[in-house]
Scaffold this motif. Sequence first.
Motif, short mmCIF file in Angstrom:
data_model
loop_
_atom_site.label_atom_id
_atom_site.label_comp_id
_atom_site.label_asym_id
_atom_site.label_seq_id
_atom_site.Cartn_x
_atom_site.Cartn_y
_atom_site.Cartn_z
N GLY A 173 41.49 40.77 27.49
CA GLY A 173 41.08 39.49 27.93
C GLY A 173 42.33 38.87 28.62
N PRO A 174 42.04 38.01 29.71
CA PRO A 174 43.35 37.58 30.51
C PRO A 174 44.18 37.03 29.52
N GLN A 232 40.66 47.64 34.86
CA GLN A 232 40.81 46.72 33.66
C GLN A 232 42.45 46.37 33.56
N GLU A 288 43.66 44.30 36.45
CA GLU A 288 43.37 42.99 36.34
C GLU A 288 43.85 42.11 35.28
N LEU A 289 44.20 43.05 34.09
CA LEU A 289 44.78 42.15 33.16
C LEU A 289 46.20 42.18 33.26
N ALA A 337 33.89 40.60 31.20
CA ALA A 337 33.79 39.14 31.93
C ALA A 337 34.85 38.93 32.83
N TYR A 338 35.91 39.28 32.73
CA TYR A 338 37.20 39.03 33.48
C TYR A 338 37.20 39.85 34.75
N SER A 339 36.56 41.00 34.61
CA SER A 339 36.43 41.96 35.93
C SER A 339 35.90 41.37 37.18
N SER A 340 36.53 41.53 38.37
CA SER A 340 36.10 41.10 39.69
C SER A 340 35.05 41.77 40.38
#
Lengths: 355, 355
Positions: free
Chosen positions: B173-174, B236, B239-240, B279-282
């Motif tokens: 998660g971020p 993932q 983006e993290l 949920a955090y993926s663009s």
Amino acid sequence: MRGVSLATPYLHIDLPQLRINVRRAADQAALVGVALRPHAKTHKSAEVARLQLAHGAVGLTVATVGEAEHFVRQGCRDVFIAFPVWVDEGRATRLRDLRDQADRLAIGVDSVESAGNAGRRLGHTGIEVLVEVDSGHHRTGVAPEQAGVVARAAQRAGLPVRGVFTFPGHGYGPGGSEAAAHDERTALETARDSIQQVGIEEPVLSGGSTPTLAASLTSRAATELRPGVYVFGDAQQWELGIFEPDDISLTVHATVVSHAGGRVVLDAGSKTLGADRAAYSSGYGRLLEHPEARIVTLSEHHAVVQMPGPRPALGSLVSVVPNHVCSAVNLADTFWVAEPGGLRAWPVGARGLHT
Amino acid sequence: MRGVSLATPYLHIDLPQLRINVRRAADQAALVGVALRPHAKTHKSAEVARLQLAHGAVGLTVATVGEAEHFVRQGCRDVFIAFPVWVDEGRATRLRDLRDQADRLAIGVDSVESAGNAGRRLGHTGIEVLVEVDSGHHRTGVAPEQAGVVARAAQRAGLPVRGVFTFPGHGYGPGGSEAAAHDERTALETARDSIQQVGIEEPVLSGGSTPTLAASLTSRAATELRPGVYVFGDAQQWELGIFEPDDISLTVHATVVSHAGGRVVLDAGSKTLGADRAAYSSGYGRLLEHPEARIVTLSEHHAVVQMPGPRPALGSLVSVVPNHVCSAVNLADTFWVAEPGGLRAWPVGARGLHT
């Protein structure tokens, strides 16, 4: 499979129910005079394809050249690749070889450029095309009124045009199937008018998906439909109200491996069930014996289930209905088919043929 | 692979970058004296496993008995199945056979009941266990302070206890990796105290995941770490903020097949990339050559890409970084590895071994 039970997770087919599902759609289509060309990407199985063809399917739909090669090898003589195949040199060679082995072979095109490219490499070989039109799903496909322009380009490039096709995929939403079937009808009628203007008098008008199947059969706008999921059903169809749980013929048998923290954890995760989760899905799959349960989180090899009432014991078996059965099938090498004497293995023969 | 280019979609490995990724983690772990036992579920490949073992990995982690069988057959003599395996009769036979072929074999247990069940079938065979503890991911694993109770049950059932393990999966998660690594440390220290009370003086404390790797190496609470994704990277990790795009060693090569409606549509869909979307993926994956692009919708065989600027031409190749590389690998039979002379095939040998 006597003595030692089969190791979980595995795909389990209820053969009597599968036969019912195949026959029901075949009967409904026959009643209104619409051809069925089922999409074999769902089952990837020669056994299921033979059942469909035995019940009057006019041929098969597939998604890739590799799937087409597989099903022609398995004896299906009429295959349509419902995809805007970009015909490079390698694919051209494979498609020409395939044409020699099949009675009829067609691919999709969705632009003047892709029709021209396909024609340069496949023109005058007898391989046909269908022009893909967009009926509202907004993926591939030209605007229906442009179908004639693309058809003309294909004809000029030496590709006979069989007709048009569309995928009303926007019917995958709560209450969306009727509207999508209506859009499909409008798109196919517009596209028909458009390609009749370039001299294609009786085009195939190919539509269909499992959620829109009933409405498309009623409207009779399509001359051919290409449902895939209808043979098995899945949790998406269940939650869309298209399938009753009793009509589902494929489940993933899984074992309860943990009660950690009061949870119920199964040994089937995204590598078996697929990670699909539509906006309308209530979780990552359903449990056939526990309709009130929900798979709330999914890892690669774990499903965490939330359920009221007593938890199934550690080591017990449950039947998971995957959200999207095409994805679950694509992850397995074998179906296990329940028969009176035990379980029989059917290969998922076209698995992995993505090119 | 000369003359005709390889048909898309396919998995492409940048071998120099893969070697860098393997060596970098090995060097970092060696520097602080922490053992690496990489998770082979990510790559499912004997070639990658040999690279890891050649760089000092103490053994492999796997998710299933089938994966363990594969890697032992491929010459890895020390395998840990990091899963609370429910040992039924069939799995007991397979695990006893495997024990005879390997130097060391261990499985996970996460309850007194699963330890007792495993012991009844595997006790006094030399197969070891690690007790799984929950460090905050809330999937499987007992509370850390209960580790001793489960360890005692395993010992009584004739199973040597090697230590404890946890998966800090809530680090996905971020900004979550530091906190999850802290939770991992606390859980492993609590669990160590708990199992030392039942006489296990120097337990293995096994943790780790790719996002938490750096923080776990710094804290040195774990004696062993089990990252998987670090060999390849994915969208993932990108983006993290764990992976730079330049460090990614695996991409899916795909072809632009349609410009319908002004879109860019690729021939790689969920059956190649996987349907994972955190949920955090663009989006459903990234494009290496077009970092500003996003895959906005994904079907089984189509990816619809939104991108500013000029569209890549029909028929052109792009490199897609899948969201979750473990899922993409699990869908393929072959890696294509770039070498000076062309592309070499490496089998995804443990694909589909879900039991």
